[in-house]
Structure formats: structure tokens, C-alpha cells
Design a protein around this motif. Structure first.
Motif, PDB file in Angstrom:
ATOM      1  N   ILE A   1       6.597  51.263  51.712  1.00 18.22           N
ATOM      2  CA  ILE A   1       5.381  51.063  50.920  1.00 18.22           C
ATOM      3  C   ILE A   1       4.216  50.648  51.826  1.00 18.22           C
ATOM      4  N   ALA A   2       4.500  49.777  52.783  1.00 20.70           N
ATOM      5  CA  ALA A   2       3.436  49.307  53.675  1.00 20.70           C
ATOM      6  C   ALA A   2       2.886  50.458  54.503  1.00 20.70           C
TER       7      ALA A   2
ATOM      8  N   LEU B   1      16.988  53.158  49.842  1.00 21.70           N
ATOM      9  CA  LEU B   1      17.810  53.545  48.696  1.00 21.70           C
ATOM     10  C   LEU B   1      19.280  53.675  49.101  1.00 21.70           C
TER      11      LEU B   1
ATOM     12  N   LEU C   1      11.837  54.792  52.686  1.00 19.11           N
ATOM     13  CA  LEU C   1      12.240  54.500  51.305  1.00 19.11           C
ATOM     14  C   LEU C   1      13.619  55.076  51.000  1.00 19.11           C
ATOM     15  N   LEU C   2      13.898  56.281  51.515  1.00 14.82           N
ATOM     16  CA  LEU C   2      15.226  56.861  51.305  1.00 14.82           C
ATOM     17  C   LEU C   2      16.296  56.016  52.004  1.00 14.82           C
TER      18      LEU C   2
ATOM     19  N   ARG D   1       2.331  60.114  57.766  1.00 15.44           N
ATOM     20  CA  ARG D   1       2.436  58.942  56.905  1.00 15.44           C
ATOM     21  C   ARG D   1       3.460  59.183  55.801  1.00 15.44           C
ATOM     22  N   LYS D   2       3.363  60.342  55.172  1.00 14.66           N
ATOM     23  CA  LYS D   2       4.292  60.635  54.076  1.00 14.66           C
ATOM     24  C   LYS D   2       5.731  60.733  54.579  1.00 14.66           C
TER      25      LYS D   2
ATOM     26  N   PRO E   1      -1.843  62.482  57.178  1.00 19.72           N
ATOM     27  CA  PRO E   1      -1.135  62.390  55.894  1.00 19.72           C
ATOM     28  C   PRO E   1       0.314  62.831  55.985  1.00 19.72           C
TER      29      PRO E   1
ATOM     30  N   GLU F   1       2.861  53.595  53.670  1.00 21.71           N
ATOM     31  CA  GLU F   1       2.098  54.470  52.787  1.00 21.71           C
ATOM     32  C   GLU F   1       0.737  53.868  52.456  1.00 21.71           C
ATOM     33  N   ALA F   2       0.672  52.564  52.338  1.00 19.09           N
ATOM     34  CA  ALA F   2      -0.554  51.939  51.858  1.00 19.09           C
ATOM     35  C   ALA F   2      -1.503  51.532  52.973  1.00 19.09           C
ATOM     36  N   PHE F   3      -0.985  51.182  54.128  1.00 24.49           N
ATOM     37  CA  PHE F   3      -1.831  50.500  55.114  1.00 24.49           C
ATOM     38  C   PHE F   3      -2.055  51.284  56.395  1.00 24.49           C
TER      39      PHE F   3
ATOM     40  N   VAL G   1      12.392  49.275  52.044  1.00 25.58           N
ATOM     41  CA  VAL G   1      11.515  49.645  50.933  1.00 25.58           C
ATOM     42  C   VAL G   1      10.120  49.067  51.161  1.00 25.58           C
TER      43      VAL G   1
ATOM     44  N   LEU H   1      -3.707  54.336  56.689  1.00 24.20           N
ATOM     45  CA  LEU H   1      -4.583  55.473  56.405  1.00 24.20           C
ATOM     46  C   LEU H   1      -5.338  55.925  57.648  1.00 24.20           C
TER      47      LEU H   1
ATOM     48  N   SER I   1      17.900  46.672  52.992  1.00 27.52           N
ATOM     49  CA  SER I   1      17.353  47.673  52.077  1.00 27.52           C
ATOM     50  C   SER I   1      15.964  47.263  51.590  1.00 27.52           C
ATOM     51  N   LEU I   2      15.809  45.994  51.227  1.00 28.39           N
ATOM     52  CA  LEU I   2      14.505  45.514  50.756  1.00 28.39           C
ATOM     53  C   LEU I   2      13.459  45.658  51.851  1.00 28.39           C
TER      54      LEU I   2
END
Lengths: 167, 127
Positions: A88-89, A115, A111-112, A103-104, A100, A91-93, A84, A95, A80-81
Motif C-alpha cells: 500500500i505504501a 496474501l 500485496l500478493l 509502481r503497480k 506507473p 502504491e500511495a507514496f 501488505v 508517485l 504478512s502485515l
């Protein structure tokens, strides 16, 4: 799944004192059983009742199996970690790499997944523990197909992106 | 695995079983704590773009979870080892579920924060 049907020891709450005598049917209540090490047990008194309720009776399984169940739970938590952190990576890295929307989509999917696997891992742990206490067959892991399907979905999104990528 | 009633003192100097189950479980807890610590560092690297100084909050929470898990699991290992090597029966109560429940709640909370941060991050970048 209240599970007081089988096993010779169903009247006990299953939480016998650590130093207590071997399989003794251990009274009928949590508060009245003999306590060999009261100092170590005092902080547990309040959660003991919740634990007994959550674990659903039965008898204590082989401690090696309980510990193996715990390690499997921790492996799910690490999965799970990783999901997550991966979300995040992405989304952030990414670009310059992804549009978009892609990426989203990938980030939210990861992330889901993180969770669901993180939350589901506890119920997996609990269900396995309860099954072992009743000497019942282990339940199938619901989070395993979820993780597989989610991972495949992420891969599918990326495949579509790679094929349609404006080059 | 249950020895005779009188030979308790010797067993606590050696592992509970040949498979080293309590030791492996303690190491699994350490791996988990390490993963949380690494995740906190990554959060510290990424999140300030969105949250500014507030990025310190999830990073500090992650570091606290990691440290607490490390300490609790170490004490838990000692306790389990003592219980298993001194009790006459090996069918003893080990895990009540509070620790896994707390860890799962913390993980889900971290995931929700990450999801919120990712949505924010996307809005910040795509306008």
C-alpha cells in the motif's frame, strides 16, 4: 494425512480435559470423557470436534512446542502485515519515484506476497502441529521459499528499474 | 515438569517454565495486535484518497481485530497459565486451531482489501 498409524494412544481424540488425570487413554469419544472443569469447556464443545479432526489425532505435544509453533505463526502473520503495508505504501507514496508500471508491479507483488504468507501461515501452523502430535519430523516450510523468491522478484524489478531509469 | 499430585496451589504463583514460553507467546500476540493497529492507522492515512469516508470501514475493522486479539490473547494466556500450572500432566490440550484460523482469515481478508484499494488507487492516479 489422517495419521492414525503410530503412537500408543491413537484411539483417543487427543483432547483430554485440562485437569484430568495424566496420560489416561481418555475414552473413545469427545462427549463421554471425564471433564474436570466443565465451565471452561462448555464454549469449546462445538469447535472441539472440528479441532480434533483438523489436528488429526495423535497425542498432545509438549506445551512449550505448541506455544513456540504459535509464536512462529504470529511472526508469519506480522510478516504478512508488513508486506501488505509495504504494498500500500509503494502504491500511495512513490508517485514521483516510480513509473506507473513499476509502481503497480511492485505494489501488487508485495500485496500478493502478503496474501500468500498470511494464508499459508495457518497451514504451516497446522502441519507443524499435526507433525508434533505424531512425533513425526517437521515438514519443510513452503512459504519460506515463496517469501524468498517473492522478495527476490521485487528486488529484481527494482534493480531493472534503477538501471533503466530515465535520468 | 509434572509435580506430585498434591502441590498444585503453589505453582500458579510462578511461571510455568523457566523459558517463559506462555509469556513470550502472549507478548507475540501483543506485537501482532500492535502491528494490526499500526496498519489500521496507516490505512486511515492513505485510503481516504480513494475511498473517501468508506476508508473508515477497513480502519475500524482493523482496530476491532487488534482489540479483540488483545483481549482474547490476554484471557488465553491466563487460561493457559492456569491449565499448565494446576494440571498434573503437562500434556494438556492448548490450541485447537480456531484462533490461528480466524487470524489468518482476517489477514487474508485485509490483504484482499488492500489489493483492491491499490488497484483503485492506481487507476485514480494514472489516468
Amino acid at each position: 494425512m489422517t495419521a492414525h498409524e503410530e503412537g500408543p494412544d491413537t484411539s483417543s481424540t487427543g483432547r483430554e480435559a485440562p485437569g484430568g488425570p495424566a496420560p489416561a487413554p481418555a475414552g473413545t469419544d469427545t462427549g463421554t470423557g471425564p471433564r474436570a472443569t466443565p465451565a471452561a469447556d462448555e464454549p469449546d464443545r462445538s469447535r472441539r470436534r472440528i479441532s480434533a479432526w483438523a489436528l488429526g489425532g495423535g497425542t498432545e505435544p509438549d506445551p512449550r512446542f505448541t506455544l513456540a509453533n504459535e509464536r512462529t505463526f504470529l511472526a508469519w502473520i506480522r510478516t504478512s502485515l508488513a508486506m501488505v503495508a509495504g504494498g500500500i505504501a509503494v502504491e500511495a507514496f512513490t508517485l514521483e519515484l516510480f513509473t506507473p508500471e513499476v509502481r503497480k508491479t511492485v505494489a501488487v507483488l508485495l500485496l500478493l506476497l502478503g496474501l500468500v504468507t498470511g494464508g499459508g501461515s495457518f497451514f504451516r501452523w497446522l502441519n507443524v502441529e499435526r507433525a508434533m502430535r505424531r512425533q513425526a519430523p517437521l515438514p519443510l516450510p513452503l512459504i519460506a521459499p515463496i517469501l524468498a523468491a517473492g522478495g527476490a522478484l521485487v528486488a529484481a524489478v527494482l534493480i531493472v528499474f534503477v538501471i533503466w531509469r530515465p535520468a | 515438569m509434572a509435580g506430585g499430585p498434591g502441590d498444585a496451589p503453589d505453582r500458579s504463583h510462578r511461571p510455568f517454565d523457566a523459558g517463559l514460553q506462555p509469556e513470550r507467546t502472549a507478548l507475540a500476540w501483543r506485537r501482532m495486535a500492535l502491528a494490526v493497529a499500526v496498519g489500521s492507522l496507516a490505512a486511515l492515512r492513505i485510503l481516504p484518497e480513494v475511498l473517501g469516508l468508506w476508508a473508515l470501514v477497513p480502519a475500524a475493522l482493523g482496530a476491532a481485530v487488534s482489540l479483540v486479539a488483545l483481549i482474547v490473547s490476554q484471557r488465553r494466556y491466563r487460561r493457559i497459565h492456569t491449565i499448565l500450572t494446576t494440571s498434573d500432566s503437562d500434556r494438556v490440550a492448548l490450541s485447537g486451531g480456531a484462533l490461528p484460523a480466524a487470524l489468518a482469515v482476517a489477514t487474508v481478508a485485509g490483504g484482499i482489501m488492500a489489493l483492491a484499494a491499490a488497484v483503485q488507487l492506481g487507476q485514480r492516479i494514472t489516468y
